[in-house]
Design a protein around this motif. Structure first.
Motif, PDB file in Angstrom:
ATOM      1  N   GLN A  71      12.527 -22.994-121.308  1.00 57.48           N
ATOM      2  CA  GLN A  71      12.708 -24.434-121.444  1.00 57.48           C
ATOM      3  C   GLN A  71      13.963 -24.943-120.740  1.00 57.48           C
ATOM      4  O   GLN A  71      14.844 -25.546-121.364  1.00 57.48           O
ATOM      5  CB  GLN A  71      12.762 -24.782-122.934  1.00 57.48           C
ATOM      6  CG  GLN A  71      11.607 -24.108-123.682  1.00 57.48           C
ATOM      7  CD  GLN A  71      10.754 -25.076-124.431  1.00 57.48           C
ATOM      8  OE1 GLN A  71      11.255 -25.985-125.038  1.00 57.48           O
ATOM      9  NE2 GLN A  71       9.456 -24.897-124.372  1.00 57.48           N
ATOM     10  N   PRO A  72      14.037 -24.702-119.448  1.00 55.53           N
ATOM     11  CA  PRO A  72      15.236 -25.129-118.711  1.00 55.53           C
ATOM     12  C   PRO A  72      15.365 -26.651-118.663  1.00 55.53           C
ATOM     13  O   PRO A  72      14.362 -27.369-118.752  1.00 55.53           O
ATOM     14  CB  PRO A  72      14.997 -24.573-117.305  1.00 55.53           C
ATOM     15  CG  PRO A  72      13.519 -24.444-117.186  1.00 55.53           C
ATOM     16  CD  PRO A  72      13.038 -24.099-118.554  1.00 55.53           C
ATOM     17  N   VAL A  73      16.595 -27.115-118.547  1.00 55.67           N
ATOM     18  CA  VAL A  73      16.846 -28.551-118.361  1.00 55.67           C
ATOM     19  C   VAL A  73      17.756 -28.741-117.151  1.00 55.67           C
ATOM     20  O   VAL A  73      18.226 -27.771-116.559  1.00 55.67           O
ATOM     21  CB  VAL A  73      17.512 -29.204-119.606  1.00 55.67           C
ATOM     22  CG1 VAL A  73      16.557 -29.200-120.783  1.00 55.67           C
ATOM     23  CG2 VAL A  73      18.809 -28.492-119.946  1.00 55.67           C
ATOM     24  N   LEU A  77      16.011 -26.801-114.460  1.00 53.94           N
ATOM     25  CA  LEU A  77      14.638 -27.324-114.420  1.00 53.94           C
ATOM     26  C   LEU A  77      14.254 -27.700-112.993  1.00 53.94           C
ATOM     27  O   LEU A  77      13.155 -27.393-112.535  1.00 53.94           O
ATOM     28  CB  LEU A  77      14.522 -28.544-115.347  1.00 53.94           C
ATOM     29  CG  LEU A  77      13.201 -29.325-115.278  1.00 53.94           C
ATOM     30  CD1 LEU A  77      12.015 -28.445-115.660  1.00 53.94           C
ATOM     31  CD2 LEU A  77      13.259 -30.549-116.191  1.00 53.94           C
TER      32      LEU A  77
END
Lengths: 227, 227
Positions: A71-73, A77
């Motif tokens: 769940q990269p941001v 991301l």
């Protein structure tokens, strides 16, 4: 956890570089096969495209797994989304190398390069190979100044693409319809190949700046930063 | 929170449908302009492509924002990733409609459709428009049986594409080099347009099954499920 994540991102990058290297080999062999009517070299390219396709599928699966598990941001991301986009363009570049190889095989034992255009296509081929090499370097180093050099190559290829049509449409053109078809398709393939390299360059600029909409300004900013 | 998320996904889907509708209008106008040498209709297509490009950029930004804020997993993640891929193909289909329009404008006031190929290109154009309409329906309903109908249309377009080359390379072909170039490029554009529709169909199958690698089997399974 963060360490695992950054190993995953490095893995993504390493795979993009690997696919770009395979695409470079493909366009090098395809354009040489086209220039010399070397059908066995052309067949190597056609066979090897399956490997490129498979490796892009695997890379996409890895990228989606990273999105799901880690769940990269923010920038992380963007790296993963950019990788998905770059992989689609690399896959397409491999397809184009295969198309050039297929033209060679289709005409064999006749020559695929239309008479009077051998040196033009030789130059286009060399420029495409150079664009692919620079692309690999760009993906490895993320040095955005390389995108500038890719754009310069693309401009030269566009000029040659125009010159092919000028030749084919000139009074001196004596090629038969098949030569005209081959010149048209081959020139289009060579030109599209470099377009994809430019497009990947834009995606790398997005990666550095986060702004899809202002590639132009981002590019200038990146250049200024590197000046 | 879940409700907000599902509204976002519905927004993504609605935007894909909207872009697909714009692409349908573009290919309809472009192929009619090509057939009738209607340069003002061609210019409408060229101008409208900017809107398609802008809308795909906005959709991509929305998709990336959803990835960052909502961190979807499993099927929801696949929807967002698929949307990014579908948007890239739609953008490309818009470019192809623009290329057909540009051919029309470039030849004006001459006719862009080569003599002897008017009815072939008219059929190809109608099939492309039909493929775009089915694609919109597919994106709206997610009824995977539609992918089958798109593939059938693509097969027919491929046959017509082959027939263009047969005609151009036959002894009876009297077209000049410019007609041969136009026939080659126009046929390639019409054929590629439908390829992208097929490719989006495969992405929708992935969305339903989660399996990139076995589109073929997934397709059969989806068909069996709908039988």
């Amino acid at each position: 956890m963060r360490e695992v994540f950054h190993q995953s991102l490095e893995d993504v990058q390493a795979r993009l570089v690997e696919i770009s290297e395979l695409v470079t080999v493909a366009i090098d062999k395809a354009t040489r096969a086209f220039g010399s009517s070397d059908v066995s070299l052309a067949e190597e390219v056609i066979d090897a495209d399956l490997v490129i396709d498979q490796k892009t599928v695997e890379l996409d699966e890895l990228a989606i797994e990273i999105l799901a598990r880690q769940q990269p941001v923010a920038r992380d991301l963007r790296i993963v989304v950019s990788a998905l986009r770059v992989s689609a363009s690399l896959e397409r570049m491999g397809d184009i190398a295969e198309h050039i190889a297929q033209l060679t095989r289709m005409r064999f034992p006749e020559r695929a390069v239309p008479k009077g255009l051998k040196s033009t296509f030789s130059k286009m081929g060399q420029l495409d190979v150079e664009a692919a090499r620079l692309l690999t370097e760009l993906l490895r180093t993320i040095d955005l100044t390389i995108t500038d050099r890719i754009r310069d190559l693309d401009d030269k290829i566009d000029d040659l693409h125009v010159s092919v049509f000028e030749k084919v449409l000139s009074d001196s053109w004596e090629g038969e319809a098949s030569a005209t078809v081959d010149a048209t398709l081959a020139s289009r393939y060579h030109e599209r190949f470099a377009d994809h390299a430019v497009s990947i360059g834009k995606k790398m600029i997005y990666l550095a700046t986060g702004d899809w909409a202002s590639h132009g300004e981002a590019f200038e900013a990146a250049q200024a930063a590197n000046a």
